[in-house]
Design an enzyme around this catalytic site. Structure first.
Site, PDB file in Angstrom:
ATOM      1  N   ASN A  13       0.857  -1.191   0.000  1.00 31.02           N
ATOM      2  CA  ASN A  13       0.000   0.000   0.000  1.00 31.02           C
ATOM      3  C   ASN A  13       0.893   1.240   0.000  1.00 31.02           C
ATOM      4  O   ASN A  13       1.522   1.555   1.003  1.00 31.02           O
ATOM      5  CB  ASN A  13      -0.902  -0.019   1.246  1.00 31.02           C
ATOM      6  CG  ASN A  13      -1.741   1.243   1.368  1.00 31.02           C
ATOM      7  OD1 ASN A  13      -1.887   1.990   0.400  1.00 31.02           O
ATOM      8  ND2 ASN A  13      -2.285   1.464   2.552  1.00 31.02           N
TER       9      ASN A  13
ATOM     10  N   LYS B  63       0.030   4.379  -0.308  1.00 29.19           N
ATOM     11  CA  LYS B  63      -0.550   5.610   0.265  1.00 29.19           C
ATOM     12  C   LYS B  63      -0.230   6.823  -0.631  1.00 29.19           C
ATOM     13  O   LYS B  63      -0.206   6.675  -1.854  1.00 29.19           O
ATOM     14  CB  LYS B  63      -0.029   5.811   1.685  1.00 29.19           C
ATOM     15  CG  LYS B  63      -0.202   4.565   2.538  1.00 29.19           C
ATOM     16  CD  LYS B  63       0.119   4.830   3.972  1.00 29.19           C
ATOM     17  CE  LYS B  63       0.170   3.550   4.725  1.00 29.19           C
ATOM     18  NZ  LYS B  63       0.180   3.734   6.142  1.00 29.19           N
TER      19      LYS B  63
ATOM     20  N   HIS C  44      -9.531   1.121   5.114  1.00 28.17           N
ATOM     21  CA  HIS C  44      -8.241   1.381   5.772  1.00 28.17           C
ATOM     22  C   HIS C  44      -8.462   2.377   6.908  1.00 28.17           C
ATOM     23  O   HIS C  44      -9.288   3.297   6.777  1.00 28.17           O
ATOM     24  CB  HIS C  44      -7.229   1.929   4.765  1.00 28.17           C
ATOM     25  CG  HIS C  44      -5.836   1.936   5.317  1.00 28.17           C
ATOM     26  ND1 HIS C  44      -5.404   2.898   6.196  1.00 28.17           N
ATOM     27  CD2 HIS C  44      -4.800   1.069   5.146  1.00 28.17           C
ATOM     28  CE1 HIS C  44      -4.148   2.631   6.548  1.00 28.17           C
ATOM     29  NE2 HIS C  44      -3.765   1.521   5.920  1.00 28.17           N
TER      30      HIS C  44
ATOM     31  N   GLU D 140      -5.363  -5.118  10.541  1.00 27.84           N
ATOM     32  CA  GLU D 140      -4.307  -4.143  10.806  1.00 27.84           C
ATOM     33  C   GLU D 140      -4.577  -3.433  12.137  1.00 27.84           C
ATOM     34  O   GLU D 140      -5.396  -2.490  12.181  1.00 27.84           O
ATOM     35  CB  GLU D 140      -4.285  -3.075   9.710  1.00 27.84           C
ATOM     36  CG  GLU D 140      -4.026  -3.615   8.333  1.00 27.84           C
ATOM     37  CD  GLU D 140      -3.445  -2.540   7.428  1.00 27.84           C
ATOM     38  OE1 GLU D 140      -2.296  -2.692   7.013  1.00 27.84           O
ATOM     39  OE2 GLU D 140      -4.134  -1.548   7.165  1.00 27.84           O
TER      40      GLU D 140
HETATM   41  C1  PEP Z   1      -0.679   0.305   6.280  1.00 27.08           C
HETATM   42  O1  PEP Z   1      -0.811   1.514   6.370  1.00 27.08           O
HETATM   43  O2  PEP Z   1      -1.548  -0.358   5.709  1.00 27.08           O
HETATM   44  C2  PEP Z   1       0.503  -0.352   6.859  1.00 27.08           C
HETATM   45  C3  PEP Z   1       0.454  -1.619   7.118  1.00 27.08           C
HETATM   46  O3  PEP Z   1       1.608   0.453   7.089  1.00 27.08           O
HETATM   47  P1  PEP Z   1       3.024  -0.007   7.702  1.00 27.08           P
HETATM   48  O4  PEP Z   1       3.425  -1.299   7.060  1.00 27.08           O
HETATM   49  O5  PEP Z   1       3.943   1.117   7.374  1.00 27.08           O
HETATM   50  O6  PEP Z   1       2.815  -0.174   9.184  1.00 27.08           O
END
Ligand code: PEP
Length: 247
Positions: free
Chosen positions: A7, A9, A96, A165
């Protein structure tokens, strides 16, 4: 099948495709490649060109979000699943925590999932408890609520992936303990099986995954892959995760 989803972003310009070219060339030669899929969700601005570039290759492209209704509308800056699909994306993230914190409600998320599925996008539905819920031992009930308010048995399970997450883990370098992860992922699959007549879609983990900690996750059978933020913006870091996972 395992999934490694990057991802991006708010990151990337047309040239950043070099990162994906390196990941693609590793993937194409990897002896383990039949065991996993690589999906990248760049910003909307790059979906069309990246999807075209990787059309007949191993990497699939997805979007990071989508609008919940209408093929076209007068809503400024909204992008519909129809538009996303038409430029070659095959997946979309929905729910998300970044978007939940900006106002995506369960009702909106349900509409988004439904409309994305209708447009033949595979949905990566994100869930996760926040710090307070974790501290108050409300993780399992929070996850159950997030799932059952959005997913319905009539949704096509083969086009759904769930990404767990924990919000406190995203971008912080902190990850759950092995026991916590075993409990939460088992719980998530149980809740999903209750909805989908005994079957569960794949459940991924996301939150500070990197090449050093990925081996911990490998030991947990219920985890079907990863949603990777920070480490997906570097071909080396992303490839290290895959390499160390299969070592
Ligand atoms: C995310 O934002 O979906 C994510 C998992 O970020 P990170 O791997 O940087 O923690």
């Amino acid at each position: 099948m395992k999934y490694f989803i990057g991802n991006w972003k708010m990151f990337g310009v047309p040239n950043s495709i070099n990162i994906l070219n390196k990941i693609n060339s590793y993937y194409s030669k990897d002896k383990n490649r039949s065991k996993y899929r690589v999906i990248i969700t760049p910003p909307y601005t790059l979906i069309e060109s990246y999807a075209k570039h990787f059309k007949n290759k191993k990497i699939s492209i997805g979007s990071q979000n989508c609008y919940q209704k209408d093929y076209f509308s007068s809503n400024t800056a909204a992008i519909s699943p129809y538009m996303i699909k038409k430029v070659g994306a095959r997946y979309t993230l929905i729910g998300h925590s970044d978007n939940r914190s900006e106002g995506d409600t369960n009702e909106m998320l349900k509409a988004k999932v439904q409309f994305a599925l209708k447009n033949n996008l595979r949905v990566v539905f994100c869930i996760g408890e926040n710090k307070t819920e974790k501290r108050n031992k409300k993780t399992l009930s929070a996850l159950k609520r997030q799932i059952s308010k959005v997913l319905e048995k009539k949704f096509r399970i083969s086009n759904i992936i769930v990404a767990y997450e924990p919000i406190w883990s995203i971008g912080t370098g902190k990850i759950p303990t092995k026991i916590e992860l075993e409990n939460t992922t088992m719980h998530i699959k149980k809740v999903l099986k209750n909805i989908f007549k005994g079957k569960s879609p794949p459940v991924l983990y996301g939150g500070s995954v990197d090449g050093n900690n990925v081996e911990i996750f490998r030991e947990i059978r219920e985890i079907d892959g990863f949603l990777i933020g920070g480490a997906s913006k570097s071909s080396k870091k992303f490839i290290d995760i895959i390499k160390n996972y299969y070592r």
